[in-house]
Structure formats: structure tokens, C-alpha cells
Design an enzyme around this catalytic site. Structure first.
Site, mmCIF file in Angstrom:
data_model
loop_
_atom_site.group_PDB
_atom_site.id
_atom_site.type_symbol
_atom_site.label_atom_id
_atom_site.label_comp_id
_atom_site.label_asym_id
_atom_site.label_seq_id
_atom_site.Cartn_x
_atom_site.Cartn_y
_atom_site.Cartn_z
ATOM 1 N N GLY A 293 0.784 -1.224 0.000
ATOM 2 C CA GLY A 293 0.000 0.000 0.000
ATOM 3 C C GLY A 293 0.816 1.274 0.000
ATOM 4 O O GLY A 293 0.273 2.360 0.232
ATOM 5 N N ASP A 294 2.122 1.186 -0.258
ATOM 6 C CA ASP A 294 2.988 2.354 -0.371
ATOM 7 C C ASP A 294 4.149 1.966 -1.279
ATOM 8 O O ASP A 294 3.979 1.128 -2.159
ATOM 9 C CB ASP A 294 3.453 2.829 1.007
ATOM 10 C CG ASP A 294 3.738 4.333 1.042
ATOM 11 O OD1 ASP A 294 4.563 4.783 0.239
ATOM 12 O OD2 ASP A 294 3.133 5.049 1.871
ATOM 13 N N ASP A 295 5.346 2.546 -1.067
ATOM 14 C CA ASP A 295 6.474 2.197 -1.918
ATOM 15 C C ASP A 295 6.834 0.717 -1.789
ATOM 16 O O ASP A 295 6.884 0.183 -0.671
ATOM 17 C CB ASP A 295 7.705 3.021 -1.528
ATOM 18 C CG ASP A 295 7.566 4.489 -1.896
ATOM 19 O OD1 ASP A 295 7.173 4.775 -3.038
ATOM 20 O OD2 ASP A 295 7.849 5.343 -1.041
ATOM 21 N N SER A 326 2.538 -1.000 -6.848
ATOM 22 C CA SER A 326 2.230 0.035 -5.864
ATOM 23 C C SER A 326 1.243 1.009 -6.476
ATOM 24 O O SER A 326 1.621 1.869 -7.279
ATOM 25 C CB SER A 326 3.495 0.776 -5.424
ATOM 26 O OG SER A 326 3.159 1.905 -4.630
#
Length: 503
Positions: A293-295, A326
Site C-alpha cells: 500500500g505504499d512504496d 504500488s
């Protein structure tokens, strides 16, 4: 020989051949009776099945034991240390309900006494092993069998508080102490976390919800964090649903991360970065799948004046053979916390799919530090919004004490063999008068685009070169060279800007 039911066989004759006489008493032989009750029996079986199914689902939500969990065949566990222990030797129960923190701590203590004899191995067998955070020790192998799941308890009162990281000034989300990681280690040497693809599950759903509702008073903890340590190997495991960053090696040397799967929901799982090398040296990340849910990966080295003072760069890092997704951030990032510097990084054989951005460098005035000697080679974009990003106005600061005159240096960045399709903006390099991007190079690039607009190769305050023919056509900020290295066209102006965030 296998006997089959032919079209000439009646149902009653078929079951007579296969069913022993002693077991036939309750089965009617009249086919009319069978037909009459066929729908009733089917309905009863369906009702029973769905009753059990929903009971099991509710039990799962409450941490209960499931009878429908996959049964894993016994598989010989390799002995990688002179002495091997089983978690159950210390009283652990893998039912997903019993809290096994004491068992993990006792096992680690036993292994710590063997460091002069080559250390020890802790085998985690198939099962669901609920635990609060615990620490590792030197010369230790944590081995997760197939079907083994270490579950982090999702009640923050069981998570210890730790001092803020020295290169960040305070907890990343709140001033003061921060929550520790589920699996933690400090000042260690020779640590292995591996297995037959067992899982470490942070059960981050509760943490994410409380974070969004602003119910937490401290920065969330990572899933696995190893600090000030050397000779670390993490391989052949799955990491999922971390409360915060998933795998965070901090100020470590000689780290290998290989054949690791990292998972979190692509939306509504805030800050669940996959791997965050932070002030690390001599590191390899290879053969991994990351969807978070991010990098996917974010290389860091401290935040603003605290990172500048800590002065530990991330250097000599090789990232290769990865598939990353991502939808919120980027496949592989550098920064934005890069105040100690990032150098000598190679990213190769990378496939980024269905993502917001593919490869990104992000920084801002006040960060200080440097990003230099970075090579991206053989990178594929598949349905990403923006392929290559350099952003120099990522204005998120540790506190008001940062020095706005501490500007980072961005130089010597190469993009070689970059290919893809379904990309909206292949390149967006947003340098500035304060933070120009110097000595950037493109060679062998062909990216299929979804928007046939003029400014899809966007540049601002960039100096560098293009070697050979690339698609789409590069910005006018860059010098043009042929494949033999002969200058064809000098840049009109390196300070031109055609950055367009509208598409």
C-alpha cells in the site's frame, strides 16, 4: 483396474458393487425412494456445509482454530545450525489464540547461550503462532516451515515503546517514543530468517483503522526491524499486513534479502512500504515479489537536520529481479528521507505493473544529503501512470528546525534499457533552480504511451544526455548523442520547464 460407472449401470447396482454389505442397512434400495428424497438430502447437506462454513469464518475473525485450514504435509527441515529447537519445546501452541510470546523469548534465550558454539536454530512448525513483539539474538536462524504463520497481536498495549530513531529526530508520525517492531534485533551479527515460505503476518488491519481515525499516540511499528547489525540474511518467507513499514534494516551492513514475498492491500493500508533500507551499506535485494500500500522499496538515510547530523548514507545497494506493484506510491523509490545521502545503487531487471509510479527519487530543500551514482537498467513498466519521476519539492519535514538552505545534490543518474506499455507520462524530472538535476543519461528507451500529448517527456532544470534514439522523444533540456558517443545536438536550455501535473 479402475471400474467406472457406465450408462447401463443403475445407481443401485453401482453403490452395491462399491459399498460393503455391512454398511448398506440404512440405505434404501428403492430408486423411487432415492429420487423422492434427492432434493431433500441435497438441501440438508448444503445447509450443513454453509452452517459450518460461516461458523468457521466467524471463528477465523475471532482468531479461532479452523478445521478447513490447509493441511501441510510434513517436510524435513534443514539443520542450519549445530543445535536446533522446535518452538513447541518451549510450550508454544499454534492455535491462533494462545499467546506465545514467552515461548519465543525462552527459545531466543536458549539460542543466545550457544553463540560461542555456532548459535542455534528455532523451527516454527505449521500452525498459527500468535505473539507479541520479541527480539532476536546473534548467530540465530529463525526457520518457518511451510504452513507456519507467526501472527502479531493487534492490541497495541502488548507492543513495547522504543526511543525514536536518531536520524529521524522523533517518531515518524508522533513526537516521542515509537512502537517497536514485531520481530526486532539490535547490535546483532549473523542472523538468518528463512524457511519453506512460512509467513509473518502483522495483522495490520486494526493498526491502519486506528491510524486513520487518529486513535494512536505513537508512531506505528514495522513488521521486522533489524538495527545496527551485520551479516543478515532474509529469504524464502512471506511478510504480510505490516502495521507500518514491512521490512526495515536500519544502519546495517552486509544484508541479503532474497526470494521474499511482501503483501499488503494496495489501498487503505497506509505506509506499508515493502523494504526500506535505511542508512545501510553493502546490500542485495533480489528475486522478490512485492505488492503493498505504499512504496515497494524506499531507500532512506534519515530526515532533515537529524539525518544530516547522523551522517550514515545508504550505499552499495543492488536491487535485481523484482516484480513490484504500488497503486499509491512507486515501485522503487529513493527518499524522501535521504538526508544522510544515497549512492552507488543499481536497480536492474525490475518489472513494475499496475502502479501509480514506477521508479522515483523524491527530496526537498532542507533535506541536504545527496543522491548520486544511481543506475536503472532493464526496467519494464506495465500500465503505470508515471514511469520515471524525480521530485524536488516533497515538502514534508521532521519539524520546524530544518535548514531550508540545506539542499540535496542530485547527480550521475542513468536509465538504460527502459521499456513498457500503457504509460501516461514516461518521464517527469522536476528539478528546480535550488536543486538542479545534473549529469542524467538515457540510453535504449521505448515506452508505449496512453496519452498522445506533447509534453509527456517532462523536464525542468535538468542537465544530461540522450544516447541513440529513444521513444518518446526527449525534452530539449538534454544533449543528443549517437550510439558511438558523438554529439549531435546541444541542449537549447537546461533550465526549461514543461512540467504538467494535469495528466
Amino acid at each position: 483396474m479402475v471400474e467406472t460407472l457406465t450408462s447401463t449401470s443403475s445407481p443401485s447396482s453401482w453403490w452395491r458393487r462399491w459399498w460393503p454389505p455391512s454398511h448398506r442397512r440404512w440405505i434404501p434400495t428403492n430408486t423411487t425412494f432415492l429420487s423422492a428424497h434427492k432434493a431433500l438430502l441435497a438441501a440438508l447437506w448444503l445447509a450443513f456445509f454453509f452452517t459450518v462454513f460461516y461458523w468457521q469464518r466467524d471463528a477465523a475473525g475471532a482468531g479461532g482454530l479452523l478445521i478447513f485450514r490447509r493441511a501441510f504435509p510434513s517436510r524435513m527441515l534443514p539443520k542450519l545450525r549445530p543445535v536446533a529447537f522446535n518452538l513447541t519445546d518451549f510450550g508454544a501452541v499454534g492455535d491462533g489464540i494462545t499467546l506465545n510470546t514467552a515461548a519465543f523469548e525462552s527459545a531466543v534465550l536458549a539460542i543466545s547461550k550457544l553463540r560461542k558454539k555456532g548459535g542455534g536454530q528455532l523451527n516454527v512448525p505449521p500452525g498459527y503462532w500468535l505473539t507479541a513483539p520479541f527480539n532476536l539474538t546473534s548467530h540465530m536462524t529463525l526457520f518457518l516451515a511451510e504452513g507456519a504463520v507467526i501472527l502479531g497481536i493487534d492490541d497495541e498495549k502488548y507492543w513495547p515503546l522504543m526511543p525514536p530513531l536518531p536520524s529521524y529526530g522523533y517518531g515518524r508520525e508522533h513526537p516521542g517514543p515509537r512502537y517497536g517492531s514485531l520481530i526486532h534485533g539490535q547490535n546483532l551479527k549473523d542472523v538468518v530468517i528463512t524457511g519453506h515460505n512460512g509467513t509473518i503476518n502483522g495483522q495490520g488491519q486494526t493498526w491502519w483503522k486506528k491510524y486513520r481515525q487518529k486513535l494512536l499516540n505513537h508512531t506505528r511499528g514495522p513488521l521486522v526491524q533489524i538495527m545496527w547489525s551485520t551479516d543478515i540474511l532474509i529469504s524464502n518467507i512471506t511478510l504480510r499486513d505490516s502495521p507500518f513499514w514491512t521490512l526495515h534494516p536500519y544502519d546495517c551492513k552486509n544484508v541479503t534479502i532474497r526470494t521474499v514475498t511482501i503483501l499488503a492491500p494496495i489501498f487503505e493500508a497506509p505506509n506499508t512500504d515493502g523494504i526500506d533500507p535505511d542508512s545501510c551499506e553493502d546490500m542485495v535485494i533480489e528475486d522478490c515479489y512485492i505488492s503493498v500500500g505504499d512504496d515497494g522499496i524506499a531507500i532512506k538515510s534519515g530526515w532533515d537536520q537529524y539525518g544530516i547530523a547522523y551522517a550514515r548514507p545508504s550505499t552499495n545497494i543492488r536491487i535485481r529481479n523484482l516484480v513490484v506493484r504500488s497503486m499509491v506510491s512507486a515501485g522503487v523509490s529513493i527518499g524522501s528521507e535521504m538526508s544522510g545521502g544515497v549512492s552507488n545503487v543499481t536497480v536492474e531487471n525490475l518489472h513494475v505493473w499496475n502502479s501509480r509510479r514506477a521508479i522515483r527519487i523524491k527530496t526537498a530543500p532542507g533535506r541536504g544529503g545527496f543522491v548520486r551514482h544511481i543506475t536503472y537498467r532493464n526496467v519494464t513498466f506495465d500500465n503505470v501512470r508515471v514511469g520515471i519521476v524525480i521530485k524536488t519539492d516533497y515538502n514534508e519535514y521532521a519539524d520546524d528546525g530544518f535548514d531550508p538552505k540545506a539542499v540535496p545534490i542530485l547527480e550521475d543518474i542513468s536509465y538504460i534499457s527502459i521499456h513498457g506499455e500503457g504509460v501516461r507520462v514516461p518521464v517527469r524530472i522536476h528539478g528546480s533552480d535550488e536543486i538542479p538535476v545534473r549529469n542524467i543519461a538515457f540510453h535504449d528507451m521505448s515506452v508505449g504511451i496512453t496519452y498522445k500529448k506533447k509534453h509527456i517527456f517532462q523536464c525542468s532544470f535538468v542537465q544530461g544526455r540522450v544516447i541513440g534514439t529513444i521513444f518518446p522523444a526527449p525534452c530539449d533540456n538534454l544533449d543528443r548523442y549517437d550510439e558511438q558517443g558523438h554529439l549531435i545536438k546541444r541542449s537549447i536550455s537546461q533550465n526549461m520547464s514543461d512540467i504538467d501535473y494535469d495528466f
